[in-house]
Design an enzyme around this catalytic site. Sequence first.
Site, PDB file in Angstrom:
ATOM      1  N   GLU A 182     -18.560 -19.037  20.939  1.00 23.61           N
ATOM      2  CA  GLU A 182     -19.585 -18.398  20.111  1.00 23.61           C
ATOM      3  C   GLU A 182     -20.966 -18.938  20.473  1.00 23.61           C
ATOM      4  OE1 GLU A 182     -16.826 -17.378  16.232  1.00 23.61           O
ATOM      5  OE2 GLU A 182     -18.552 -18.702  15.987  1.00 23.61           O
ATOM      6  N   GLN A 215      -2.687 -24.956  30.279  1.00 28.83           N
ATOM      7  CA  GLN A 215      -2.472 -23.987  31.357  1.00 28.83           C
ATOM      8  C   GLN A 215      -3.789 -23.390  31.815  1.00 28.83           C
ATOM      9  OE1 GLN A 215       1.063 -21.668  31.799  1.00 28.83           O
ATOM     10  NE2 GLN A 215      -0.081 -19.741  31.932  1.00 28.83           N
ATOM     11  N   GLU A 216      -4.689 -23.111  30.879  1.00 35.70           N
ATOM     12  CA  GLU A 216      -6.002 -22.585  31.259  1.00 35.70           C
ATOM     13  C   GLU A 216      -6.730 -23.577  32.160  1.00 35.70           C
ATOM     14  OE1 GLU A 216     -10.261 -21.128  29.286  1.00 35.70           O
ATOM     15  OE2 GLU A 216      -8.535 -21.551  27.991  1.00 35.70           O
ATOM     16  N   GLN A 245     -25.620 -27.794  52.696  1.00 42.22           N
ATOM     17  CA  GLN A 245     -26.498 -28.641  53.507  1.00 42.22           C
ATOM     18  C   GLN A 245     -26.160 -28.532  54.992  1.00 42.22           C
ATOM     19  OE1 GLN A 245     -28.968 -30.160  52.016  1.00 42.22           O
ATOM     20  NE2 GLN A 245     -29.843 -31.242  53.777  1.00 42.22           N
ATOM     21  N   GLU A 268     -17.859 -33.029  30.078  1.00 42.78           N
ATOM     22  CA  GLU A 268     -18.121 -34.101  29.117  1.00 42.78           C
ATOM     23  C   GLU A 268     -17.029 -34.150  28.047  1.00 42.78           C
ATOM     24  OE1 GLU A 268     -21.593 -33.245  31.414  1.00 42.78           O
ATOM     25  OE2 GLU A 268     -20.365 -31.892  30.212  1.00 42.78           O
TER      26      GLU A 268
END
Length: 381
Positions: free
Chosen positions: A129, A243-244, A338, A369
């Site tokens: 959201e 699983q995701e 690069q 994080e």
Amino acid sequence: MQRTIFDADHESFRDTCATFLAKQVEPNLEQYIQDKAISRDFWRAAGEQGLLGLEIPDEVGGSEAGDFRFNAVFAEELSKVSAALASCVGIHSDIVAPYIVDLGTPEQKERWLPGMASGEILAAIGMTEPGGGSDLAALRTTAVRDGDEWVINGSKTFITNGFSGDLIVTAVRTSPEKGAKGITLFGIEATDPGFSRGRKLDKVGQPESDTAELFFEDVRLGDDRVIGEVDRGFIYMMERLPQERLTCAVSNIAHAKQILVETIQYAKDRHAFKQPIGSFQHNKFLLAHLVTKIEAAEAFVDAAVLAHSKGELTAIDAAKAKYWSSEVQNEVLDDCVQLHGGYGFMNEYRAARAWRDARVSRIWAGSNEIMKELIGRDLGL
């Protein structure tokens, strides 16, 4: 290093996937990018090949593999062609389908799964959201009981397959006083009155993925649209996030590995100061470092895939795989850019596109994080 998790059946399936993608996707990829959407022709063709139903039982039109390694093979082949394509297919097949298979009523399975397997029904998942991000417990979209119906109001954002999806498995708050324990999953269809979509979001990368905002204004649904039990949605999401995250990890490494292979070839073909740029010691050492980094990360992800195929993958190990694979992916692709020099900053080169496309992998499916927070908690910290 020789990989050991796949057998002859998996490699045969890999050939099938690669052949299909070479024929169906590669000639059309530029059009997908311009349209900011993957053609419905692709979804139907993938359905005809049985590629969308690896998590769906045979009796409802699927090609139930019963072995996540087949999912991993398809995810790898998709990622070699397009990171966005891998994401869109992964959401549809590896993430949404299990919710319906595991939690759906017989009627819901008959209603949605055959179309998902055939590519006629495109699925998305509505979790994120505008004000919540990775905090799934902070949902503001609500479903309020009104007689025999639920009335849903709220919005979702950053939804993959959101602009063209036909079915959105949507997390909403049904019991605000229960906090995270008051979330329920609903199957919302694009034709439901009160459902609408915002614009296709203008992203930094992965333009062929039709990411969108979704809005729910007095969407009225009966109990037949509740997926699983009322107020158990957060638990269901937590159970299926490994699983995701593993699917993300598989795609991350395959994506970076393919661009690295192409970069090594570029380093052999591109000359400067009358010699291949790959022959310069710095570039040679860098490529040696990148190949080793990819293979080491791939070995960890392979171990996670094997564990998951045996039902042994923990949520923490899935978080580690997602976090580390996305870090390696982004680091490797940055070096690939690069090594391409000025050409690495040109959109016509795959290294440039891959570099942009990869950046989101450190954000979605739970930011890195958050992944480190989960791992840290598991350490008792």
